[in-house]
Design an enzyme around this catalytic site. Structure first.
Site, short mmCIF file in Angstrom:
data_model
loop_
_atom_site.label_atom_id
_atom_site.label_comp_id
_atom_site.label_asym_id
_atom_site.label_seq_id
_atom_site.Cartn_x
_atom_site.Cartn_y
_atom_site.Cartn_z
N ARG A 168 6.89 -3.27 -15.01
CA ARG A 168 6.53 -1.95 -14.47
C ARG A 168 7.21 -0.84 -15.29
NH1 ARG A 168 3.80 0.37 -10.31
NH2 ARG A 168 3.05 -1.60 -9.48
N GLU B 61 5.90 4.18 -2.91
CA GLU B 61 6.85 4.34 -4.00
C GLU B 61 6.72 5.61 -4.83
OE1 GLU B 61 7.70 0.12 -5.79
OE2 GLU B 61 5.58 0.34 -5.32
#
Ligand SMILES: Cc1cc2nc3c(=O)[nH]c(=O)nc-3n(C[C@H](O)[C@H](O)[C@H](O)COP(=O)(O)OP(=O)(O)OC[C@H]3O[C@@H](n4cnc5c(N)ncnc54)[C@H](O)[C@@H]3O)c2cc1C
Ligand code: FES
Ligand code: FES
Lengths: 760, 494
Positions: A307, A709
């Site tokens: 990520r 997030e």
């Protein structure tokens, strides 16, 4: 707003978290005896003093494990309990399990267990680990274009170093599990986990059982934030081991201090960047090396690193890019998932690089950022096309909303007058990819029952931990059946009702599980409408359900929801269904590092203003404004709560939360009195969150977007706002603006050092 | 060795009578023995507020109070004769949802919910106290409650809603309680208990013989418990707690000479006076005008309601805030022991790291704080602005004469915390300042001198170098704050 029953229980103090559940008479309490230094070779366990404390005390070691002593999935480096003759990798690693009649006894006894061991030299620093070849799996590189050639043609090239610290989750409910032996050798476990199937798998492995003998239930959690994704399995498995050895129920609840020193946190990163722009400020090339401090255990580090790499360019178009990540094995606790999952660390690096460019070239930071924003038609460096891009949209709306130009002018004129308080501001865009970066995990199931009285029960793989995913799912289900939300109950997640789930994480909780629930609802709905067609003598396509009633071409019919349900049941038609959803169109080739790993991206932009007390070296946050791309919200109140909560954690990470270890790897900030998280006063009074309206997202449930997030990343703007204020003070105080090092968190200590010229 | 005693109190609406060791943390009794699981444990060290409960007290003056108290730091024995109200007690109100709960619910102020009972308790206590029914007052009430989920925005909105719903509460405490009962904020048990004919649970007996009087085991002063229980989260007996806060003799603030003007003669401050009582006392504010403005820099409202001055000093932390303040105010301590009482200047009480000049059986009974004409300032910097222990702190009392633009120092008293193994008085700096004009050069020199008097250490709250830099700046800050007309800021920070 229509509260769901669960929140009502919350405010009345009636929600039952694991430690609140009724206790069986035979219940044993557990505590963990942990490694006393960062790295050691275990030779033996001396339980004498602990056993002498009370007759109820039992000590359990690795030798008592019936199955495989291993919880690691990506890499087999996570023993349940370190066995004699093996090494441990961090201070606070579980070496023995202690059981007793009371928590107090168990914890005191755990403190009395001693170990014979050889202390080994630890490695704590990520770069040192990399230099020594202590790298997990292998380095990973993503690239596009030709950076070497591009740098040669740049007007300005800047390199720099960026550090970001770890972050402790501080979910208010600590890790907990309650294991009860069931018939035969089956085990029933209530675990404070975001990943029931993961816990089930882990327990099955260490107890040597097939998964169908292990039932895991995840009740409502007192916060998770990623800390109970992979990190919950250990405690649940230990409780099961205790239950298996003694035949009695065992409860393990970590004290705050044990939780802080024994469990994983956000990964600290140390990174180098090199950025090149043309004379107008257009980014031509960017390179970065990310040294991820992975801690002693692999845990989720590979997914987190991926990520990081995917978000290296943030919301910017960078034609030539090359980024490499290293998972560095050190002797610190196993760093793990934490809201943002490797992305915030990457965002900080690119923002630091742009800050350096802006200072060096004198190009205004907002202008610099805006001209480099992604647009439709661009592609991400891993080949995914940019579609439905809302980077400029949210950026421009924010600039307009906060009146950026005049805000800057006001700040400058204030700063010219006030020698003691300098103000600063910063603005940053985000672009956050939604989906698990591990393809396989993008699937979920559900089970929906419509009971014959018309009430509805939904089970999914989504664990409720305060993100109010159950409220969103309830809303999806209520809308699908056209009934009030009070008819719907979302059941806690258990492996009995929904199997083979993936963690409630990566912001995908409502995307995947909402879709899975919807799939089941649609099946039941179709059956109901067929029955309604018969009852009303109308063709089914003309019928729908709304406001607790069957509608025909949009007008109410006499047939109510309740009656329809009763009649359908009487017609012997199944009112239950299982639903399944796998996020479509995800492809990724790890070899070429090319593909479309995300269902979509979330965009947005934030501006933060802050003041620095030049005299005392302290800062305060004055305001935060956000324009966020949330698609069409399923529940706006929930989304605002998610943005505000994530923002607080992001700002805390950037400015306040100081996860310090000493030179031997001992966590210094191991209590809430030494590890400070945002409190009421830390957050600015003025937090203004606006959602882009009228921009539905056709790639998620009910045209919504994931919310958990992405907004955390906005916290980074807090760092740059304070830095901006410091720069204003430094111009007169020490000459030169700095900084030579971008370093999160920007604590008062670093602030004063910066102001007094004690750091570059 | 039996250390149990009888403890009797009202828990919500039930009378509880137990034989138990009074030093046991109330939280364990509430969750374990009473089975009231709505009270949560989030940290067991006073830092999160999840364990907050209401403790009702009937006061000696006929009044009453219900304060939000972290039960993880509360001795069970402190409940004796008092009224414990937990979230379950509040949820017993008509309909089960009090207006405080409703506000939180409707503003979506509860996500995971773990912090919610504590928040409800804190906001309810704030309404009962009725001191500041405005947004600032509400924020102070919940500043000791951590929430990791909401980012506080929704809780703030809930508090605002309560401010507008309850701004018209009656001023009289009893009428206010009645109004809150009527509005369903509190159950009837509160007013009923307050009006019982039992009087205060405090005593006038004192502790004439010092602490050695007990026949089995040691007697130990238990004041607010906000330091003791942090260091001993799971005490298992072995001592008799002496609940000093229950003794009127040690829990009040009086003028040194009856009838005399406090401002001239100074004050006698009981060791068990709480931090909140100290900062808000009219007496204290009369001899140190404006001292109340520093209250918010110490701990949280939850802690300030319990923490005592004596505990702040006797826990002997080198960075205790009240110690720094009392030292700059030139306080003398009165120590009571088996041989009677003796006095010593507070600055002399500290012998070494965590080591006090307290003899066998002695305890701190009172502080004597002289009146003066000094100006007073307190400076503290911590990692988090609120509810955090200082990296360094310093208090300063300066008496000057002459014109405002260039005053001359008559006398200065400056303390420094976190700068050595013990709290310091900066004697050399004080001597240097005497007779000097307050100007940029002298201030800069004083600040440098101050640093040279210290020997700070490095720890999680700051490196030694940082502490030196910080103290230098904080000494300068004293002068900039106290002498705004002297033009120091412009000269020192052009
Ligand atoms: C969350 C939190 C935040 C805090 N923040 C701050 C802060 O900002 N600033 C600060 O200075 N402190 C802070 N503290 C520390 C603590 O609250 C204070 O030091 C407080 O004043 C201690 O007083 P107490 O009455 O609670 O002490 P107790 O815990 O009751 O006692 C401490 C010790 O002193 C002894 N003792 C107490 N009174 C006497 C006496 N009269 N004679 C002899 N011995 C005695 C006790 O036996 C015990 O050993 C904080 C504590 C917590 C839990
Ligand atoms: S448990 Fe955190 S304050 Fe008591
Ligand atoms: S709602 Fe989770 S801690 Fe406040």
């Amino acid at each position: 707003m229509n509260p769901i029953p669960e929140s009502v229980l919350n405010v009345k103090g009636q929600t039952r978290y694991i430690d609140d559940l009724p206790e069986a008479k035979t219940l044993l309490h557990a505590a963990v005896a942990a490694s006393p230094c960062a790295r050691g070779l275990l030779k033996g366990v001396d339980a004498g003093a602990a056993l002498a404390l009370h007759p109820s005390i039992r000590i359990i070691t690795a030798a008592d494990i019936p199955g495989v002593n291993q919880l690691g999935t990506a890499v087999a480096d996570e023993p349940l309990l370190v066995a004699a003759g093996s090494e441990w990798g961090f201070r606070g690693q579980a070496l023995a399990l202690v059981l007793a009649d009371s928590v107090s006894l168990a914890r005191r006894a755990a403190g009395l267990v001693t170990f014979s061991f050889d202390e080994l030299e630890p490695v704590l620093d990520a770069r040192e680990a990399a230099a020594k070849g202590l790298i997990i799996l292998s380095p990973r590189t993503q690239a596009m274009g030709d950076t070497a050639a591009a740098f040669a043609s740049c007007a300005t090239v800047i390199s720099g170093r960026v550090e970001s610290g770890g972050q402790e989750h501080v979910y208010l409910e600590t890790q907990a599990a309650l294991a009860t032996p069931a018939e035969g050798c089956a085990m029933r476990v209530i675990s404070g986990t975001q990943h029931p199937t993961g816990v089930q798998e882990g327990i099955a492995r260490v107890l040597g059982l097939p998964m169908h003998l292990v039932e895991v239930e995840a009740p409502r959690l007192g916060g998770g934030f990623g800390g109970k994704e992979d990190q919950a399995a250990l405690w649940a498995a230990l409780a099961c081991l205790g239950a298996r050895v003694t035949g009695k129920p065992v409860k393990l609840v970590l004290s705050r201090k044990d939780d802080m020193r024994m469990t994983g946190k956000r990964h600290p990163y140390s990174s180098d960047f090199r950025i090149g722009v043309d004379s107008g400020g257009k980014i031509l090339a960017f390179e970065a090396d990310y040294y991820q401090n992975s801690g002693a255990i692999c845990d989720l580090s590979p997914a987190i690193l991926s990520r990081t790499l995917f978000h290296a360019a943030s919301a910017y178009r960078i034609p030539n890019l090359r980024v490499t990540g290293y998972m560095c094995r050190t002797n610190l606790p196993p760093f793990t998932a934490f809201r943002g999952f490797g992305a915030p660390q990457a965002f900080f690096v690119i923002e630091a690089a742009l800050d350096a460019v802006s200072r060096r070239t004198g190009i205004d930071g907002a202008k610099l950022r805006r001209q480099n924003l992604l647009c439709d038609g661009d592609s991400f460096h891993f080949g995914m096309p940019v579609e439905n891009c809302r980077a400029r949209l949210s950026f421009d709306r924010l600039v307009e909303k906060v009146k950026w130009e005049s805000l800057r002018r006001n700040i400058d004129s204030h700063n010219a007058k006030d020698p003691l308080v300098k103000r600063g501001a910063a603005l940053m865009p985000i672009c956050f990819g939604v989906s698990f970066t591990k393809l396989l995990m993008n699937q979920g199931g559900s089970l929906v029952h419509v009971y014959k009285d018309g009430s509805i029960l939904v089970s999914t793989g989504a664990v409720e931990m305060g993100q109010q995913v159950s409220r969103k799912i309830a809303r999806v289900v209520a809308l699908a059946f056209g009934v009030g939300i009070e008819r719907v109950r979302v059941e806690r997640t258990t492996t009995l009702t929904v199997a083979n789930t993936y963690p409630t994480a990566a912001s995908t909780g409502s995307d995947i599980n909402g879709m899975a629930a919807l799939a089941a609802c649609q099946e039941i709905r179709a059956r109901l409408l067929v029955e309604a067609a018969t009852l009303l003598g109308a063709p089914a396509p003309e019928l729908s359900m709304e406001s607790g009633r069957v509608m025909r071409n949009g007008s109410p019919t006499p047939l109510s929801w309740d009656e329809l349900v009763t009649r359908t049941h009487e017609a012997r038609i199944d009112l239950s269904a299982h639903g399944f959803y796998a996020t479509p169109d995800l492809v990724y080739d790890m070899k070429s590092e090319r593909g479309s790993p995300f269902a979509y991206h979330v965009y947005g932009c934030a501006a933060v203003t802050a003041s620095v007390d030049v005299l005392r070296g302290t800062w305060r946050l004055d305001s935060v404004s956000v324009v966020h791309d949330g698609g069409e919200s399923i529940d706006r109140a929930v989304d605002i709560g998610q943005v505000e909560g994530a923002l607080a954690q992001g700002l805390g990470w950037a400015l306040l939360e100081d996860l310090r270890f000493d030179e031997k790897g001992k966590l210094l900030a191991d209590t809430l009195s030494t590890y400070k998280v945002p409190d009421f006063h830390f957050m600015p009074e003025k937090v203004d969150v606006e959602f882009l309206e009228g921009f539905p997202n056709h790639r998620a449930v009910m045209r919504s977007k994931a919310i958990g997030e992405p907004p955390l990343v906005y916290g980074i703007a807090g760092y740059f706002a304070v830095l901006d204020a410091i720069a204003a003070a430094r111009r007169t105080a020490v000459g030169g603006e700095g900084p030579g090092l971008y370093d999160i968190p920007l604590t008062p200590e670093k602030t004063l050092d910066c102001l007094m010229g004690a750091r570059p | 060795m039996n250390m149990d005693s009888t403890i009797e109190f009202l828990a919500n609406a039930s009378v509880i009578r137990v034989e138990a060791w009074p030093g046991r943390p109330a939280l364990d009794f509430i969750r374990g023995d009473l089975g009231l699981k709505g009270t949560k444990e989030g940290c067991r060290e006073g830092d999160c507020g999840a364990c907050a409960v209401l403790v009702g007290e009937r006061l000696a003056d006929g009044g009453f109070s219900y304060r939000a108290t972290p039960s993880c730091l509360l001795a069970l024995g402190e409940l004796d004769g008092r009224h414990l109200v937990t979230i379950e007690g509040l949820a017993s109100c008509n309909g089960g949802l009090t207006p405080v709960m409703k506000a939180l619910l409707e503003e979506n102020g509860s996500q995971c919910g773990f912090c919610s009972p504590g928040v409800v308790i804190a906001l309810t206590a704030w309404l009962i106290a009725g001191e500041r029914i405005d947004e600032t007052g509400a924020v102070i009430a919940v500043e000791g409650n951590l929430c990791r989920c909401t980012g506080y925005g929704a809780i703030r909105r809930a508090a605002k809603r309560l401010v507008s719903d309850f701004s018209g509460l009656p001023a009289g405490p009893m009428q206010r309680l009645a109004a809150l009962e009527k509005a369903g904020v509190v159950p009837p048990a509160l007013a009923a208990w307050v009006m019982e004919e039992k009087g205060a649970a405090n005593s006038d007996a004192g502790m004439a013989g010092g602490l050695s009087g007990a026949d089995n085991g040691e007697t130990m002063v238990s004041a607010g418990g906000t330091d003791w229980y942090v260091r001993n989260p799971d005490p298992v007996g072995g001592y008799h707690p002496f609940f000093i806060g229950r003794e009127k003799a040690y829990a009040s603030i009086e003028a040194a000479y009856p009838g005399a003007e406090a401002r001239q003669r100074g004050l006698v401050i009981g060791a068990a006076v709480t931090v909140h009582e100290f900062f808000t006392s009219a007496f204290v504010n009369s001899i140190v005008p404006g001292i109340d403005s520093f209250e918010s820099q110490v701990a949280s409202s939850l802690i300030r309601n319990r923490a005592t001055l004596g505990g702040n000093v006797c826990n002997a932390s080198p960075v205790a805030d009240l110690t720094a303040i009392l030292m700059a105010l030139d306080a003398t301590v009165v120590l009571a022991g088996p041989e009677g009482e003796r006095e010593t200047p507070l600055a002399r009480l500290f012998l070494g790291y965590k080591k006090l000049d307290l003899r066998e059986g002695e305890f701190l009974a009172r502080f004597l704080v002289p009146a003066s004409r000094s100006r007073f300032n307190f400076e503290k910097v911590s990692k988090r602005r609120h509810l955090d222990i200082a990296s360094a702190n310093t208090a300063c009392a300066i008496e000057v004469e002459g014109e405002a633009a260039a005053p001359r120092v008559v006398r200065a008293a400056i303390s420094a915390g976190g700068m050595a193994a013990v709290p310091l008085r900066l004697w050399k700096t004080e001597a240097f300042l005497a007779g000097k004009i307050v100007d940029a050069k002298n201030v800069r020199e004083a600040a440098g001198l101050a640093v040279s008097e210290t020997r700070p250490m490095s720890d999680v709250r700051g490196s030694a170098d940082y502490r030196r830099r910080l103290l230098e700046r904080l000494v300068i800050a004293h002068f900039i704050r106290l002498f705004p007309e002297a033009g120091l800021a412009e000269e020192l920070f052009p």
